[in-house]
Design a protein around this motif. Sequence first.
Motif, PDB file in Angstrom:
ATOM      1  N   PRO A  25      50.828  38.261  55.556  1.00 17.62           N
ATOM      2  CA  PRO A  25      50.148  39.186  56.465  1.00 17.62           C
ATOM      3  C   PRO A  25      50.929  39.354  57.766  1.00 17.62           C
ATOM      4  CG  PRO A  25      49.162  37.009  56.613  1.00 17.62           C
ATOM      5  CD  PRO A  25      50.215  36.938  55.533  1.00 17.62           C
ATOM      6  N   ILE A  26      50.455  40.272  58.581  1.00 13.19           N
ATOM      7  CA  ILE A  26      51.041  40.428  59.908  1.00 13.19           C
ATOM      8  C   ILE A  26      50.797  39.137  60.692  1.00 13.19           C
ATOM      9  CG2 ILE A  26      50.836  41.697  62.078  1.00 13.19           C
ATOM     10  CD1 ILE A  26      50.167  44.187  60.366  1.00 13.19           C
ATOM     11  N   SER A  27      51.821  38.681  61.389  1.00 13.41           N
ATOM     12  CA  SER A  27      51.730  37.420  62.112  1.00 13.41           C
ATOM     13  C   SER A  27      50.555  37.428  63.089  1.00 13.41           C
ATOM     14  CB  SER A  27      53.032  37.188  62.891  1.00 13.41           C
ATOM     15  OG  SER A  27      52.959  35.989  63.632  1.00 13.41           O
ATOM     16  N   GLY A  28      49.758  36.380  63.019  1.00 16.58           N
ATOM     17  CA  GLY A  28      48.618  36.263  63.924  1.00 16.58           C
ATOM     18  C   GLY A  28      47.337  36.894  63.433  1.00 16.58           C
ATOM     19  N   HIS A  29      47.408  37.634  62.339  1.00 11.80           N
ATOM     20  CA  HIS A  29      46.188  38.245  61.810  1.00 11.80           C
ATOM     21  C   HIS A  29      45.319  37.186  61.144  1.00 11.80           C
ATOM     22  CE1 HIS A  29      47.083  42.833  61.674  1.00 11.80           C
ATOM     23  NE2 HIS A  29      47.299  42.291  62.857  1.00 11.80           N
ATOM     24  N   VAL A  30      44.079  37.189  61.541  1.00 17.09           N
ATOM     25  CA  VAL A  30      43.142  36.166  61.091  1.00 17.09           C
ATOM     26  C   VAL A  30      42.546  36.505  59.728  1.00 17.09           C
ATOM     27  CG1 VAL A  30      40.894  35.176  61.631  1.00 17.09           C
ATOM     28  CG2 VAL A  30      42.591  35.447  63.435  1.00 17.09           C
ATOM     29  N   SER A  31      42.240  37.764  59.528  1.00 13.20           N
ATOM     30  CA  SER A  31      41.547  38.192  58.312  1.00 13.20           C
ATOM     31  C   SER A  31      42.532  38.710  57.283  1.00 13.20           C
ATOM     32  CB  SER A  31      40.534  39.285  58.653  1.00 13.20           C
ATOM     33  OG  SER A  31      39.514  38.781  59.487  1.00 13.20           O
ATOM     34  N   LEU A  32      42.282  38.365  56.022  1.00 10.71           N
ATOM     35  CA  LEU A  32      43.162  38.788  54.929  1.00 10.71           C
ATOM     36  C   LEU A  32      42.312  39.176  53.743  1.00 10.71           C
ATOM     37  CD1 LEU A  32      46.490  37.235  53.798  1.00 10.71           C
ATOM     38  CD2 LEU A  32      44.727  37.677  52.097  1.00 10.71           C
ATOM     39  N   PHE A  33      42.667  40.285  53.141  1.00 12.48           N
ATOM     40  CA  PHE A  33      41.899  40.856  52.024  1.00 12.48           C
ATOM     41  C   PHE A  33      42.820  41.085  50.833  1.00 12.48           C
ATOM     42  CE2 PHE A  33      38.311  42.206  54.714  1.00 12.48           C
ATOM     43  CZ  PHE A  33      38.907  42.241  55.961  1.00 12.48           C
ATOM     44  N   TRP A  34      42.264  40.955  49.654  1.00 10.31           N
ATOM     45  CA  TRP A  34      42.932  41.378  48.423  1.00 10.31           C
ATOM     46  C   TRP A  34      42.086  42.475  47.775  1.00 10.31           C
ATOM     47  CZ3 TRP A  34      47.677  40.145  46.596  1.00 10.31           C
ATOM     48  CH2 TRP A  34      48.306  38.981  47.070  1.00 10.31           C
ATOM     49  N   TYR A  35      42.783  43.497  47.300  1.00 11.15           N
ATOM     50  CA  TYR A  35      42.146  44.591  46.574  1.00 11.15           C
ATOM     51  C   TYR A  35      42.913  44.830  45.271  1.00 11.15           C
ATOM     52  CZ  TYR A  35      39.836  45.895  51.000  1.00 11.15           C
ATOM     53  OH  TYR A  35      39.089  45.896  52.152  1.00 11.15           O
ATOM     54  N   GLN A  36      42.207  45.378  44.312  1.00 13.95           N
ATOM     55  CA  GLN A  36      42.816  45.775  43.037  1.00 13.95           C
ATOM     56  C   GLN A  36      42.675  47.278  42.895  1.00 13.95           C
ATOM     57  OE1 GLN A  36      40.512  45.246  39.364  1.00 13.95           O
ATOM     58  NE2 GLN A  36      42.196  44.024  38.540  1.00 13.95           N
ATOM     59  N   GLN A  37      43.773  47.950  42.566  1.00  9.26           N
ATOM     60  CA  GLN A  37      43.733  49.404  42.410  1.00  9.26           C
ATOM     61  C   GLN A  37      44.209  49.766  41.014  1.00  9.26           C
ATOM     62  OE1 GLN A  37      46.075  51.705  45.182  1.00  9.26           O
ATOM     63  NE2 GLN A  37      44.881  53.564  44.798  1.00  9.26           N
ATOM     64  N   ALA A  38      43.269  50.170  40.187  1.00  7.39           N
ATOM     65  CA  ALA A  38      43.609  50.640  38.843  1.00  7.39           C
ATOM     66  C   ALA A  38      44.132  52.065  38.933  1.00  7.39           C
ATOM     67  CB  ALA A  38      42.373  50.570  37.946  1.00  7.39           C
ATOM     68  N   LEU A  39      44.822  52.488  37.897  1.00  8.40           N
ATOM     69  CA  LEU A  39      45.428  53.820  37.892  1.00  8.40           C
ATOM     70  C   LEU A  39      44.376  54.904  38.083  1.00  8.40           C
ATOM     71  CD1 LEU A  39      48.209  55.116  37.486  1.00  8.40           C
ATOM     72  CD2 LEU A  39      47.625  55.406  35.072  1.00  8.40           C
ATOM     73  N   GLY A  40      44.591  55.768  39.044  1.00  5.59           N
ATOM     74  CA  GLY A  40      43.676  56.880  39.275  1.00  5.59           C
ATOM     75  C   GLY A  40      42.400  56.513  40.011  1.00  5.59           C
ATOM     76  N   GLN A  41      42.339  55.310  40.508  1.00  3.83           N
ATOM     77  CA  GLN A  41      41.141  54.846  41.217  1.00  3.83           C
ATOM     78  C   GLN A  41      41.478  54.451  42.645  1.00  3.83           C
ATOM     79  OE1 GLN A  41      38.054  54.900  39.683  1.00  3.83           O
ATOM     80  NE2 GLN A  41      39.230  55.912  38.060  1.00  3.83           N
ATOM     81  N   GLY A  42      40.449  54.279  43.449  1.00  7.77           N
ATOM     82  CA  GLY A  42      40.650  53.725  44.767  1.00  7.77           C
ATOM     83  C   GLY A  42      40.719  52.212  44.711  1.00  7.77           C
ATOM     84  N   PRO A  43      41.225  51.587  45.757  1.00  5.30           N
ATOM     85  CA  PRO A  43      41.250  50.126  45.789  1.00  5.30           C
ATOM     86  C   PRO A  43      39.840  49.547  45.696  1.00  5.30           C
ATOM     87  CG  PRO A  43      42.640  51.049  47.520  1.00  5.30           C
ATOM     88  CD  PRO A  43      41.853  52.183  46.955  1.00  5.30           C
ATOM     89  N   GLU A  44      39.731  48.433  44.983  1.00  3.06           N
ATOM     90  CA  GLU A  44      38.455  47.725  44.882  1.00  3.06           C
ATOM     91  C   GLU A  44      38.618  46.307  45.409  1.00  3.06           C
ATOM     92  OE1 GLU A  44      36.414  50.094  41.113  1.00  3.06           O
ATOM     93  OE2 GLU A  44      36.625  47.909  41.078  1.00  3.06           O
ATOM     94  N   PHE A  45      37.676  45.901  46.210  1.00  3.60           N
ATOM     95  CA  PHE A  45      37.711  44.603  46.880  1.00  3.60           C
ATOM     96  C   PHE A  45      37.695  43.461  45.881  1.00  3.60           C
ATOM     97  CE2 PHE A  45      36.873  41.453  50.033  1.00  3.60           C
ATOM     98  CZ  PHE A  45      35.913  40.602  49.507  1.00  3.60           C
ATOM     99  N   LEU A  46      38.546  42.472  46.143  1.00  7.66           N
ATOM    100  CA  LEU A  46      38.546  41.248  45.336  1.00  7.66           C
ATOM    101  C   LEU A  46      38.023  40.063  46.137  1.00  7.66           C
ATOM    102  CD1 LEU A  46      42.000  41.485  43.507  1.00  7.66           C
ATOM    103  CD2 LEU A  46      39.741  41.957  42.555  1.00  7.66           C
ATOM    104  N   THR A  47      38.687  39.779  47.286  1.00 11.42           N
ATOM    105  CA  THR A  47      38.340  38.586  48.023  1.00 11.42           C
ATOM    106  C   THR A  47      38.796  38.689  49.467  1.00 11.42           C
ATOM    107  OG1 THR A  47      38.426  36.152  47.979  1.00 11.42           O
ATOM    108  CG2 THR A  47      40.448  37.323  47.410  1.00 11.42           C
TER     109      THR A  47
END
Lengths: 116, 116
Positions: A25-47
């Motif tokens: 992540p960007i240095s110093g950023h506290v929050s971190l997210f993972w998303y999954q993006q299937a073909l033709g879809q928007g990103p979906e939250f993982l964790t």
Amino acid sequence: GAGVSQSPRYKVAKRGQDVALRCDPISGHVSLFWYQQALGQGPEFLTYFQNEAQLDKSGLPSDRFFAERPEGSVSTLKIQRTQQEDSAVYLCASSPRLAASTDTQYFGPGTRLTVL
Amino acid sequence: AQSVSQHNHHVILSEAASLELGCNYSYGGTVNLFWYVQYPGQHLQLLLKYFSGDPLVKGIKGFEAEFIKSKFSFNLRKPSVQWSDTAEYFCAVNSAPTGGGNKLTFGTGTQLKVEL
């Protein structure tokens, strides 16, 4: 400054293999997210992590998916026994503050996972 | 649960035409609204966001969006598009206040192609 980086950018796995995807992540950023993006879809939250604490893993599709951020900076998303339906782009994002829903999330370039 | 609908999946415009991309969300509480853009070969980046105040929000590159609470809408507009606006556009929402509400729910995206 440097943005969010992810590695590898592309990963091809045979069905049943384990994979590990890295996010810086960007240095110093506290929050971190993972998303999954299937073909033709928007990103979906993982964790979601605040520092090293994984506060929300409601989006992980199965117990084959595991994420960690042991020192509160770099994070790894691990997928065990990959299946074809795991093929997608995995996006990492970071934001500067704790639990600030108005903060912009800064996205990395993603890792494109193809499971054969 | 939140959801986001983007009604236009593919839009083709000529340069200098006006643009309006629709975005509707379903959530009964207070929300924060975002438009992200992904240019070819690049990562997702923020165009603009709304969380309070003037419902007409101005973003980068001449884009603006209007939050209409009664219609649960946050449509993106640009008076005159350029060829360089060719990209995929994603509307996203999260709930406010915070405390686990940081994760973004994305629409399926609108692929915009601007022809010379």
